[in-house]
Design a protein around this motif. Structure first.
Motif, short mmCIF file in Angstrom:
data_model
loop_
_atom_site.label_atom_id
_atom_site.label_comp_id
_atom_site.label_asym_id
_atom_site.label_seq_id
_atom_site.Cartn_x
_atom_site.Cartn_y
_atom_site.Cartn_z
N GLY A 1 -38.58 0.51 -22.99
CA GLY A 1 -38.34 0.17 -21.60
C GLY A 1 -38.05 1.41 -20.79
O GLY A 1 -37.07 2.10 -21.05
N ALA A 2 -38.92 1.71 -19.83
CA ALA A 2 -38.75 2.89 -18.98
C ALA A 2 -38.44 2.47 -17.55
O ALA A 2 -38.93 3.04 -16.59
CB ALA A 2 -40.01 3.76 -19.02
N GLY A 3 -37.57 1.45 -17.42
CA GLY A 3 -37.20 0.92 -16.12
C GLY A 3 -35.78 1.27 -15.73
O GLY A 3 -35.34 2.41 -15.89
N GLY A 4 -35.04 0.27 -15.24
CA GLY A 4 -33.71 0.52 -14.71
C GLY A 4 -32.72 1.06 -15.72
O GLY A 4 -31.96 2.00 -15.42
N CYS B 1 -33.93 -1.13 -23.82
CA CYS B 1 -33.73 -1.18 -22.37
C CYS B 1 -34.67 -2.19 -21.74
O CYS B 1 -35.05 -2.06 -20.57
CB CYS B 1 -33.97 0.21 -21.77
SG CYS B 1 -32.88 1.49 -22.40
N THR B 2 -35.06 -3.21 -22.50
CA THR B 2 -35.96 -4.24 -22.00
C THR B 2 -35.17 -5.34 -21.30
O THR B 2 -33.93 -5.38 -21.36
CB THR B 2 -36.80 -4.85 -23.13
OG1 THR B 2 -35.93 -5.45 -24.10
CG2 THR B 2 -37.61 -3.76 -23.82
N ASP B 3 -35.90 -6.26 -20.66
CA ASP B 3 -35.21 -7.26 -19.83
C ASP B 3 -35.65 -8.69 -20.13
O ASP B 3 -35.47 -9.57 -19.29
CB ASP B 3 -35.42 -6.95 -18.34
CG ASP B 3 -36.90 -6.94 -17.95
OD1 ASP B 3 -37.75 -7.22 -18.82
OD2 ASP B 3 -37.19 -6.68 -16.78
N ARG C 1 -36.42 -8.58 -26.85
CA ARG C 1 -35.16 -8.08 -27.40
C ARG C 1 -34.93 -8.64 -28.81
O ARG C 1 -34.45 -7.93 -29.70
CB ARG C 1 -34.00 -8.44 -26.47
CG ARG C 1 -34.07 -7.74 -25.12
CD ARG C 1 -32.96 -8.16 -24.21
NE ARG C 1 -31.68 -7.66 -24.67
CZ ARG C 1 -30.49 -8.09 -24.21
NH1 ARG C 1 -30.44 -9.06 -23.32
NH2 ARG C 1 -29.39 -7.58 -24.68
N GLU C 2 -35.24 -9.91 -29.02
CA GLU C 2 -35.11 -10.49 -30.36
C GLU C 2 -36.04 -9.81 -31.36
O GLU C 2 -35.64 -9.52 -32.50
CB GLU C 2 -35.41 -11.99 -30.32
CG GLU C 2 -34.26 -12.83 -29.81
CD GLU C 2 -34.57 -14.31 -29.93
OE1 GLU C 2 -33.66 -15.07 -30.29
OE2 GLU C 2 -35.71 -14.71 -29.66
N ALA D 1 -28.28 -5.86 -17.94
CA ALA D 1 -27.61 -5.86 -16.64
C ALA D 1 -28.29 -6.87 -15.73
O ALA D 1 -29.51 -7.06 -15.79
CB ALA D 1 -27.64 -4.47 -16.01
N GLN D 2 -27.49 -7.51 -14.90
CA GLN D 2 -28.02 -8.39 -13.87
C GLN D 2 -27.00 -8.51 -12.75
O GLN D 2 -25.80 -8.38 -12.98
CB GLN D 2 -28.34 -9.79 -14.43
CG GLN D 2 -27.13 -10.51 -15.00
CD GLN D 2 -27.48 -11.89 -15.54
OE1 GLN D 2 -28.65 -12.21 -15.74
NE2 GLN D 2 -26.49 -12.71 -15.77
N ILE D 3 -27.47 -8.69 -11.55
CA ILE D 3 -26.66 -8.80 -10.34
C ILE D 3 -25.70 -7.61 -10.26
O ILE D 3 -26.13 -6.52 -9.96
CB ILE D 3 -25.91 -10.16 -10.27
CG1 ILE D 3 -26.85 -11.31 -10.62
CG2 ILE D 3 -25.33 -10.37 -8.86
CD1 ILE D 3 -26.22 -12.68 -10.65
N THR D 4 -24.43 -7.79 -10.59
CA THR D 4 -23.47 -6.68 -10.57
C THR D 4 -22.70 -6.57 -11.87
O THR D 4 -21.60 -6.01 -11.92
CB THR D 4 -22.47 -6.83 -9.40
OG1 THR D 4 -21.82 -8.11 -9.50
CG2 THR D 4 -23.17 -6.72 -8.06
#
Length: 264
Positions: free
Chosen positions: A39-42, A129-131, A136-137, A155-158
């Motif tokens: 995962g090359a994102g957030g 770092c996936t979403d 993920r499993e 991570a999500q929202i805050t």
């Protein structure tokens, strides 16, 4: 295998090598290590930047997505000039530019059950770092079978969470499904495109993931295996939750079978 640091590397990493428990020996272990970031994102953005800066010898980046405008508020490794580029190519370029001592390998495809085994077997540690939970499993199961440490963040929202999975070490080390028991194929939460996410939360969790990966490689400090760290940005608080192995979890029976095979 590299057996010493160059003079240039000593100068480059001197400020972290004086950290207690790190030293030249720890830096050499980082240089000799191979870490896969999926995962090359957030989350992947800060993880990749800090692992490269820390001097991990070989970093693999796996992701099948392309950079979009809606990514840029949180995926800080990418910029306007990277729109429509593969995220892996964009991220790899930044890492090579930031630290020429690091070997960067590009895996420009999504990780799934059909390729996870061969990909993950090439590395010493994986940072997830996936979403989405299906991926993920798959990553967690593959790491467990290969006996490779997995640093997992979300991570999500805050809010955000982070933990490390090393279930092959025994009963005191639960697995991903001990934390998220569910029916295969069903996702627990919607993605950030539906509920949103604050960019700085990803920086916090991604930075923690990078540090946990460094700790696992060097062998310093206390592992997060068996513990989940929860971050609430709005209250500026963290909470630690003890994670125990579920007796009905597949990892318990799998580890018992492995123990019997070793002792037979």
């Amino acid at each position: 295998m590299e057996t010493k640091l160059t003079q240039e590397e000593n100068r480059h990493y001197v400020r972290q090598m004086i950290v207690p428990g790190w030293g030249e020996a720890g830096q050499l272990r980082l240089k000799q290590s191979r870490i896969l970031v999926i995962g090359a994102g957030g989350l992947g953005a800060p993880v990749l930047l800090y692992l490269a800066a820390a001097g991990v010898g070989a970093i693999g980046i796996a992701d099948g997505d392309y950079v979009e405008g809606s990514n840029l508020h949180r995926q800080v490794i990418h910029g306007i000039e990277d729109l429509d580029r593969p995220k892996v190519a964009s991220a790899a370029e930044k890492l090579r530019r930031s630290n020429p001592h690091v070997l960067v390998t590009e895996h420009t495809f999504p990780v799934h059950a059909g390729n996870a085994d061969s990909l993950i077997a090439q590395y010493d540690l994986v940072v997830d770092c996936t979403d989405n939970f299906t991926t993920r499993e798959t990553i967690a199961l593959t790491c467990r079978k290969a006996k490779i440490p997995l640093v997992s963040g979300a991570a999500q929202i805050t809010d955000g969470t982070i933990t490390t999975f090393t279930p092959y070490k025994g009963a005191a080390h639960p697995c991903f499904n001990c934390l998220y028991p569910r029916s295969p194929g069903s996702d627990l939460t919607p993605g950030c495109s539906q509920i949103g996410v604050a960019g700085p939360v990803l920086a916090v969790i991604g930075g923690l993931q990078a540090m946990e990966a460094v700790k696992e490689i060097i062998g310093m400090g206390d592992s997060l295996s068996g513990r989940v760290l929860v971050y609430d940005a709005l209250s500026a608080r963290t909470e630690e939750i003890a994670l125990e192995r579920r007796g009905a979890c597949p990892c318990a029976s799998a580890c018992e079978e492995e123990r019997r095979a070793v002792n037979s």
